[in-house]
Motif scaffolding. Structure first.
Motif, PDB file in Angstrom:
ATOM      1  N   ILE A 114      15.450 -30.686  38.681  1.00 20.28           N
ATOM      2  CA  ILE A 114      16.008 -30.081  37.488  1.00 20.28           C
ATOM      3  C   ILE A 114      15.060 -28.975  37.043  1.00 20.28           C
ATOM      4  CG2 ILE A 114      15.020 -31.969  36.112  1.00 20.28           C
ATOM      5  CD1 ILE A 114      17.207 -31.342  34.014  1.00 20.28           C
ATOM      6  N   GLY A 115      15.540 -27.739  37.064  1.00 17.78           N
ATOM      7  CA  GLY A 115      14.697 -26.598  36.730  1.00 17.78           C
ATOM      8  C   GLY A 115      13.497 -26.534  37.664  1.00 17.78           C
ATOM      9  N   GLU A 116      12.292 -26.502  37.090  1.00 21.88           N
ATOM     10  CA  GLU A 116      11.064 -26.430  37.873  1.00 21.88           C
ATOM     11  C   GLU A 116      10.494 -27.813  38.177  1.00 21.88           C
ATOM     12  OE1 GLU A 116       9.823 -23.569  39.108  1.00 21.88           O
ATOM     13  OE2 GLU A 116      11.650 -22.687  38.276  1.00 21.88           O
ATOM     14  N   HIS A 117      11.174 -28.853  37.722  1.00 20.99           N
ATOM     15  CA  HIS A 117      10.654 -30.215  37.886  1.00 20.99           C
ATOM     16  C   HIS A 117      11.463 -30.979  38.934  1.00 20.99           C
ATOM     17  CE1 HIS A 117       8.657 -33.941  36.829  1.00 20.99           C
ATOM     18  NE2 HIS A 117       9.832 -34.528  36.670  1.00 20.99           N
ATOM     19  N   ALA A 118      10.768 -31.852  39.675  1.00 24.34           N
ATOM     20  CA  ALA A 118      11.432 -32.702  40.654  1.00 24.34           C
ATOM     21  C   ALA A 118      10.744 -34.058  40.683  1.00 24.34           C
ATOM     22  CB  ALA A 118      11.395 -32.068  42.049  1.00 24.34           C
ATOM     23  N   ALA A 119      11.501 -35.077  41.068  1.00 25.99           N
ATOM     24  CA  ALA A 119      10.954 -36.434  41.136  1.00 25.99           C
ATOM     25  C   ALA A 119      11.516 -37.158  42.350  1.00 25.99           C
ATOM     26  CB  ALA A 119      11.288 -37.219  39.873  1.00 25.99           C
ATOM     27  N   LEU A 120      10.714 -38.064  42.873  1.00 19.82           N
ATOM     28  CA  LEU A 120      11.137 -38.971  43.936  1.00 19.82           C
ATOM     29  C   LEU A 120      11.542 -40.281  43.278  1.00 19.82           C
ATOM     30  CD1 LEU A 120      11.346 -39.857  46.954  1.00 19.82           C
ATOM     31  CD2 LEU A 120       8.914 -40.482  46.798  1.00 19.82           C
ATOM     32  N   ILE A 121      12.757 -40.752  43.572  1.00 24.47           N
ATOM     33  CA  ILE A 121      13.265 -42.017  43.039  1.00 24.47           C
ATOM     34  C   ILE A 121      13.479 -42.972  44.211  1.00 24.47           C
ATOM     35  CG2 ILE A 121      15.067 -43.141  41.679  1.00 24.47           C
ATOM     36  CD1 ILE A 121      15.761 -40.399  40.504  1.00 24.47           C
ATOM     37  N   MET A 122      12.931 -44.176  44.126  1.00 29.78           N
ATOM     38  CA  MET A 122      13.052 -45.146  45.219  1.00 29.78           C
ATOM     39  C   MET A 122      13.479 -46.509  44.683  1.00 29.78           C
ATOM     40  SD  MET A 122       9.864 -44.291  47.760  1.00 29.78           S
ATOM     41  CE  MET A 122       8.623 -45.060  46.709  1.00 29.78           C
ATOM     42  N   ASN A 123      14.431 -47.143  45.369  1.00 38.64           N
ATOM     43  CA  ASN A 123      14.816 -48.515  45.063  1.00 38.64           C
ATOM     44  C   ASN A 123      13.928 -49.476  45.844  1.00 38.64           C
ATOM     45  OD1 ASN A 123      18.332 -47.634  45.426  1.00 38.64           O
ATOM     46  ND2 ASN A 123      16.980 -47.312  43.690  1.00 38.64           N
ATOM     47  N   LEU A 124      13.367 -50.470  45.167  1.00 40.36           N
ATOM     48  CA  LEU A 124      12.516 -51.469  45.812  1.00 40.36           C
ATOM     49  C   LEU A 124      13.147 -52.851  45.692  1.00 40.36           C
ATOM     50  CD1 LEU A 124       9.004 -50.304  44.556  1.00 40.36           C
ATOM     51  CD2 LEU A 124      10.075 -49.828  46.754  1.00 40.36           C
ATOM     52  N   PRO A 125      12.638 -53.827  46.455  1.00 39.62           N
ATOM     53  CA  PRO A 125      13.153 -55.199  46.341  1.00 39.62           C
ATOM     54  C   PRO A 125      12.878 -55.782  44.962  1.00 39.62           C
ATOM     55  CG  PRO A 125      11.827 -54.923  48.330  1.00 39.62           C
ATOM     56  CD  PRO A 125      11.601 -53.714  47.489  1.00 39.62           C
ATOM     57  N   GLY A 126      13.449 -56.963  44.711  1.00 41.50           N
ATOM     58  CA  GLY A 126      13.287 -57.582  43.413  1.00 41.50           C
ATOM     59  C   GLY A 126      12.144 -58.570  43.302  1.00 41.50           C
ATOM     60  N   GLN A 127      11.666 -59.115  44.437  1.00 44.48           N
ATOM     61  CA  GLN A 127      10.628 -60.130  44.404  1.00 44.48           C
ATOM     62  C   GLN A 127       9.237 -59.504  44.511  1.00 44.48           C
ATOM     63  OE1 GLN A 127      11.286 -63.368  43.739  1.00 44.48           O
ATOM     64  NE2 GLN A 127      13.389 -62.632  43.512  1.00 44.48           N
ATOM     65  N   PRO A 128       8.262 -59.976  43.708  1.00 41.41           N
ATOM     66  CA  PRO A 128       6.907 -59.400  43.752  1.00 41.41           C
ATOM     67  C   PRO A 128       6.289 -59.366  45.145  1.00 41.41           C
ATOM     68  CG  PRO A 128       7.135 -60.780  41.820  1.00 41.41           C
ATOM     69  CD  PRO A 128       8.407 -60.970  42.608  1.00 41.41           C
ATOM     70  N   LYS A 129       6.440 -60.425  45.931  1.00 40.44           N
ATOM     71  CA  LYS A 129       5.870 -60.451  47.278  1.00 40.44           C
ATOM     72  C   LYS A 129       6.491 -59.358  48.145  1.00 40.44           C
ATOM     73  CE  LYS A 129       5.020 -63.581  51.193  1.00 40.44           C
ATOM     74  NZ  LYS A 129       5.792 -62.872  52.247  1.00 40.44           N
ATOM     75  N   ALA A 130       7.814 -59.220  48.049  1.00 37.62           N
ATOM     76  CA  ALA A 130       8.506 -58.200  48.843  1.00 37.62           C
ATOM     77  C   ALA A 130       8.145 -56.792  48.372  1.00 37.62           C
ATOM     78  CB  ALA A 130      10.015 -58.412  48.774  1.00 37.62           C
ATOM     79  N   ILE A 131       7.940 -56.624  47.075  1.00 40.15           N
ATOM     80  CA  ILE A 131       7.527 -55.318  46.545  1.00 40.15           C
ATOM     81  C   ILE A 131       6.202 -54.901  47.178  1.00 40.15           C
ATOM     82  CG2 ILE A 131       6.660 -54.141  44.479  1.00 40.15           C
ATOM     83  CD1 ILE A 131       8.758 -55.727  42.874  1.00 40.15           C
TER      84      ILE A 131
END
Length: 211
Positions: A138-155
């Motif tokens: 958006i404009g001059e800004h950009a971001a990386l968005i990532m979906n991760l698992p729900g469990q702490p160990k898997a994260i």
């Protein structure tokens, strides 16, 4: 819900802003305590050695809520990296990937592919995961968005990768590629704790280590 690494700190030039979004009907309703955001916060604190702060949100499994939260974190809060946890399976209430894709300008399929490769080391049902990663510009800004698992160990396994008993890497975690991706989309330079997760950059993109 907002948290930061230092509530009294003034935003620094080059400071990484990370959005953490936990998607859960029951946790957001207070039925049980959310574990995703604490797990993500703790891992990031161990892995990132350069300045960063966190914007966190706990929301229900509602597509409109997820989309509006991602837009707020990237467009208004100016996050460079947004990590979501929860809502990526095949159940009808699992709509995090759809919401993520809806706010994206570019898809980054390699992250999702690697996440499933890591999880397949443990469970065959990893193929049911629909996690995605995207870039929003958006404009001059950009971001990386990532979906991760729900469990702490898997994260932890997804971000950090898998090592053998001697510490040799068996399967690379996805976070090793995140700092260079943030470089390429115009975000701040991220230094990492190599003992937890060594960032990979081509030699031309590396900066001298701080002493």
């Amino acid at each position: 819900m907002n948290t930061t690494t230092n509530e009294d700190a003034v935003e620094l030039a080059g400071e990484l802003i990370v959005g953490l979004v936990s998607v859960s009907d029951r946790a957001s309703a207070g039925v049980y305590t959310d574990e995703g955001i604490p797990a993500l916060s703790a891992w990031l604190a161990s892995a990132i050695s350069s300045p960063f702060r966190i914007e966190s949100r706990l929301i229900p499994d509602e597509r409109d809520d997820i989309e509006s939260t991602l837009l707020e974190l990237v467009d208004e809060r100016q996050c460079h990296l947004v990590l979501t946890t929860g809502g990526t399976g095949p159940a009808r209430r699992d709509v995090t990937p759809e919401a993520t894709l809806a706010v994206s300008t570019r898809d980054m399929p390699g992250f999702g592919e690697q996440m499933r490769q890591i999880s397949l080391r443990f469970v065959p049902t990893a193929i049911l995961s629909r996690q995605v990663a995207v870039i929003r510009e958006i404009g001059e800004h950009a971001a990386l968005i990532m979906n991760l698992p729900g469990q702490p160990k898997a994260i932890k396994e997804t971000l950090e990768g898998l090592k053998d008993a001697d510490g040799a890497m068996l399967v690379a975690g996805i976070f090793a590629a995140v700092p260079y991706c943030i470089d390429l989309i115009g975000g701040p330079y991220i230094d990492t704790n190599d003992a937890v997760c060594k960032a990979f950059r081509p030699k031309s993109a590396q900066r001298p280590a701080k002493v």
